[in-house]
Design an enzyme around this catalytic site. Structure first.
Site, PDB file in Angstrom:
ATOM      1  CG  HIS A   1       2.749  -3.547  -4.704  1.00 12.97           C
ATOM      2  ND1 HIS A   1       1.527  -3.608  -4.078  1.00 12.97           N
ATOM      3  CD2 HIS A   1       3.388  -2.477  -4.149  1.00 12.97           C
ATOM      4  CE1 HIS A   1       1.423  -2.622  -3.208  1.00 12.97           C
ATOM      5  NE2 HIS A   1       2.538  -1.915  -3.230  1.00 12.97           N
TER       6      HIS A   1
ATOM      7  CG  ASP B   1      -0.740  -6.173  -4.152  1.00  9.36           C
ATOM      8  OD1 ASP B   1       0.340  -6.674  -4.488  1.00  9.36           O
ATOM      9  OD2 ASP B   1      -0.883  -4.980  -3.858  1.00  9.36           O
TER      10      ASP B   1
ATOM     11  N   GLY C   1       5.405   3.607   0.373  1.00  7.74           N
ATOM     12  CA  GLY C   1       6.217   3.048   1.454  1.00  7.74           C
ATOM     13  C   GLY C   1       5.357   2.469   2.559  1.00  7.74           C
ATOM     14  CG  ASN C   2       2.162   4.282   4.932  1.00 10.25           C
ATOM     15  OD1 ASN C   2       2.243   5.474   4.711  1.00 10.25           O
ATOM     16  ND2 ASN C   2       2.250   3.773   6.154  1.00 10.25           N
ATOM     17  CB  SER C   3       2.761  -0.781  -0.105  1.00  8.59           C
ATOM     18  OG  SER C   3       2.168   0.175  -0.944  1.00  8.59           O
TER      19      SER C   3
ATOM     20  CB  THR D   1      -3.265  -2.747  -0.540  1.00  4.57           C
ATOM     21  OG1 THR D   1      -3.273  -3.836   0.380  1.00  4.57           O
ATOM     22  CG2 THR D   1      -2.906  -3.279  -1.915  1.00  4.57           C
ATOM     23  CB  ALA D   2      -3.802   0.763  -3.436  1.00  5.79           C
ATOM     24  CB  ILE D   3      -3.001   6.026  -1.852  1.00  7.17           C
ATOM     25  CG1 ILE D   3      -1.846   6.209  -2.858  1.00  7.17           C
ATOM     26  CG2 ILE D   3      -2.475   5.630  -0.492  1.00  7.17           C
ATOM     27  CD1 ILE D   3      -0.885   7.307  -2.494  1.00  7.17           C
TER      28      ILE D   3
ATOM     29  CG  LEU E   1     -16.521 -26.582 -12.922  1.00  9.68           C
ATOM     30  CD1 LEU E   1     -16.341 -28.023 -12.459  1.00  9.68           C
ATOM     31  CD2 LEU E   1     -17.937 -26.084 -12.678  1.00  9.68           C
ATOM     32  N   GLY E   2     -13.409 -26.961 -14.633  1.00 10.60           N
ATOM     33  CA  GLY E   2     -13.196 -26.998 -16.083  1.00 10.60           C
ATOM     34  C   GLY E   2     -14.347 -27.678 -16.778  1.00 10.60           C
TER      35      GLY E   2
END
Length: 280
Positions: A117, A147, A221-223, A239-241, A278-279
């Site tokens: 992101h 992500d 900004g730490n991401s 990644t997130a908070i 797997l289909g």
């Protein structure tokens, strides 16, 4: 007193001394006072000095095209007579949208990992090292589901400082950790905390369901920044908070290093991660 009695007495005294030593020493060791200044003063500075140069700032730019609508066309009185036939009219306008994040150098030849992101949809990505050197980066892989994104920079034969990946399966709740990144664009910042929980799910930012939770302060900004263990190795990518205000509330999440290692191994020429399916 015979020789045999003396030997028996000596062994008895030695055994008694050993019992006293092993029963008292551990308790005294736990309660003893600090014996030196080094034991009184705890500092993460040697670890930070070693690891911080491998954490970079990432600036991404993308051009967003929007249509500039004439206010008159949206006026209810005007639309009463002309309807919506003019609603799509207007001049196209280009606007530069900037994004700020962090990244970690994982290979001295210029391989960098960050969050997807941070660079998603970017037309230009710039990597800035802690010594202010700047490089234009190419996106080698971008994976929305985890992500994570892998960037490459041309270092022209130089060796960049980098962080080794630790085995994230070995970390435990309560382990000390450090988070390094560039929150709010103020510059490189270091925060400390512990691992609060493991294998956290339901975060809602990706379909990867095994995040490391930490109470080390993580802010916008730490991401893409580094989560380090006490050996100075990378155990996760911040990644997130969890926040209601946009600031840190002491609940942050990081993608484990073992997942990062899998993404790195999957980096290929297609620029995307191909998962088995797997289909039927």
């Amino acid at each position: 007193m015979t020789k045999a009695v003396k030997i028996t007495l000596v062994f008895s005294v030695a055994a008694l001394a050993a019992m006293v030593l092993f029963s008292v020493a551990p308790a005294e060791a736990k309660r003893r006072l600090p014996q030196s200044q080094a034991e009184v003063k705890l500092s993460f500075s040697p670890l930070v000095e070693k690891a911080a140069p491998a954490v970079v700032n990432i600036y991404s730019r993308k051009i967003v095209r929007t249509r500039q609508v004439i206010p008159l066309f949206n006026d209810p009185f005007f639309r009463r007579f002309f309807g919506n036939q003019f609603s799509g009219q207007g001049r196209m306008r280009e606007k530069v949208q900037k994004s700020l994040g962090s990244g970690v150098i994982i290979d001295g030849k210029g391989l960098i990992v960050t969050n997807n992101h941070v660079i998603e949809g970017a037309d230009q990505v710039t990597v800035v090292l802690s010594d202010r050197r700047e490089y234009d980066a190419k996106i080698a892989l971008a994976d929305e589901r985890s992500d994570l994104a892998i960037l490459r920079v041309d270092v022209k034969g130089e060796d960049l400082p980098f962080l080794e990946l630790s085995d994230s399966d070995e970390i435990k709740v309560g382990d000390l950790v450090l988070a390094i990144g560039n929150p709010f664009g103020v510059g490189q910042t270091v925060t400390s905390g512990i691992v609060s929980a493991l294998a956290r799910t339901g975060i809602g930012i990706s379909d990867f369901n095994s995040f490391i939770q930490t109470d080390a302060a993580i802010n916008p900004g730490n991401s893409g920044g580094a989560l380090l263990d006490m050996d100075g190795r990378l155990i996760g990518i911040n990644t997130a908070i969890f926040s209601k205000s946009g600031g840190s509330l002491g609940i942050g999440f990081a993608v484990p290093s073992n997942m990062v290692r899998t993404i790195i191994a999957s980096t290929g020429k297609k620029g995307r991660l191909v998962r088995p399916w797997l289909g039927a």
